[in-house]
Write a protein that holds these residues in place. Structure first.
Motif, mmCIF file in Angstrom:
data_model
loop_
_atom_site.group_PDB
_atom_site.id
_atom_site.type_symbol
_atom_site.label_atom_id
_atom_site.label_comp_id
_atom_site.label_asym_id
_atom_site.label_seq_id
_atom_site.Cartn_x
_atom_site.Cartn_y
_atom_site.Cartn_z
ATOM 1 N N PRO A 106 0.842 -1.421 -0.043
ATOM 2 C CA PRO A 106 0.017 0.121 -0.149
ATOM 3 C C PRO A 106 0.656 1.307 0.057
ATOM 4 N N SER A 107 2.005 1.286 0.653
ATOM 5 C CA SER A 107 2.824 2.490 0.663
ATOM 6 C C SER A 107 3.492 2.653 -0.726
ATOM 7 N N SER A 108 3.251 1.910 -1.751
ATOM 8 C CA SER A 108 3.857 2.425 -3.011
ATOM 9 C C SER A 108 2.768 3.257 -3.629
ATOM 10 N N TYR A 109 1.839 3.566 -3.183
ATOM 11 C CA TYR A 109 0.568 4.231 -3.958
ATOM 12 C C TYR A 109 0.541 5.610 -3.565
ATOM 13 N N ASN A 110 0.213 6.495 -4.197
ATOM 14 C CA ASN A 110 0.231 8.013 -3.853
ATOM 15 C C ASN A 110 -1.240 8.390 -3.859
ATOM 16 N N TYR A 111 -1.970 7.875 -4.560
ATOM 17 C CA TYR A 111 -3.402 8.322 -4.658
ATOM 18 C C TYR A 111 -4.494 7.196 -4.429
ATOM 19 N N TRP A 112 -5.368 7.612 -3.699
ATOM 20 C CA TRP A 112 -6.677 6.542 -3.674
ATOM 21 C C TRP A 112 -7.981 6.952 -3.711
ATOM 22 N N GLY A 113 -8.711 6.102 -4.578
ATOM 23 C CA GLY A 113 -10.001 6.515 -4.676
ATOM 24 C C GLY A 113 -10.923 6.493 -3.243
#
Length: 123
Positions: free
Chosen positions: A107-114
């Motif tokens: 999860p820490s790889s991702y910068n944006y979330w829906g």
């Protein structure tokens, strides 16, 4: 402004199918993914796809049942979910990474979330 907008969740009987989608806007990304979180549980990785070469990654629990795909022209990713089970019930979140190389299951790889879309599978 970056936005990730999910759609396509819902209620389905066990054995059925759903196809949530995530439309991204505001910039391009290296990797897009789906995570899910059931009540009382931690968020867990479901599937990811590389925008560069189309490589895909899956959690063991969904291999052979779920398929992630991309539409580069629309900056959209889809998650075809077949043979759904009650244990697939969760809020499904779309995520997008900016860095060219990421650990797709982290999860820490991702910068944006829906904002998430609810998937409920009845037995």
């Amino acid at each position: 402004q970056v936005q990730l907008v999910e759609s396509g969740g819902g209620l389905v009987q066990a054995g059925g199918s759903l196809r949530p989608s995530c439309a991204a806007s505001g910039r391009t990304f290296s990797t897009m993914a789906w995570f899910r979180q059931a009540p009382g549980k931690e968020r867990e990785f479901v599937a990811a796809i590389s925008w560069r070469d189309g490589s895909t990654y899956y959690a063991d629990s969904v291999k052979g049942r779920f398929t992630i795909s991309r539409d580069n022209g629309k900056n959209t990713t889809n998650l075809q979910m077949n043979s759904l089970k009650p244990e697939d019930t969760a809020v499904y979140y779309c995520a997008a990474a900016v860095m060219p190389r990421v650990f797709p299951k982290a999860p820490s790889s991702y910068n944006y979330w829906g904002q998430g879309t609810q998937v409920t599978v009845s037995s």
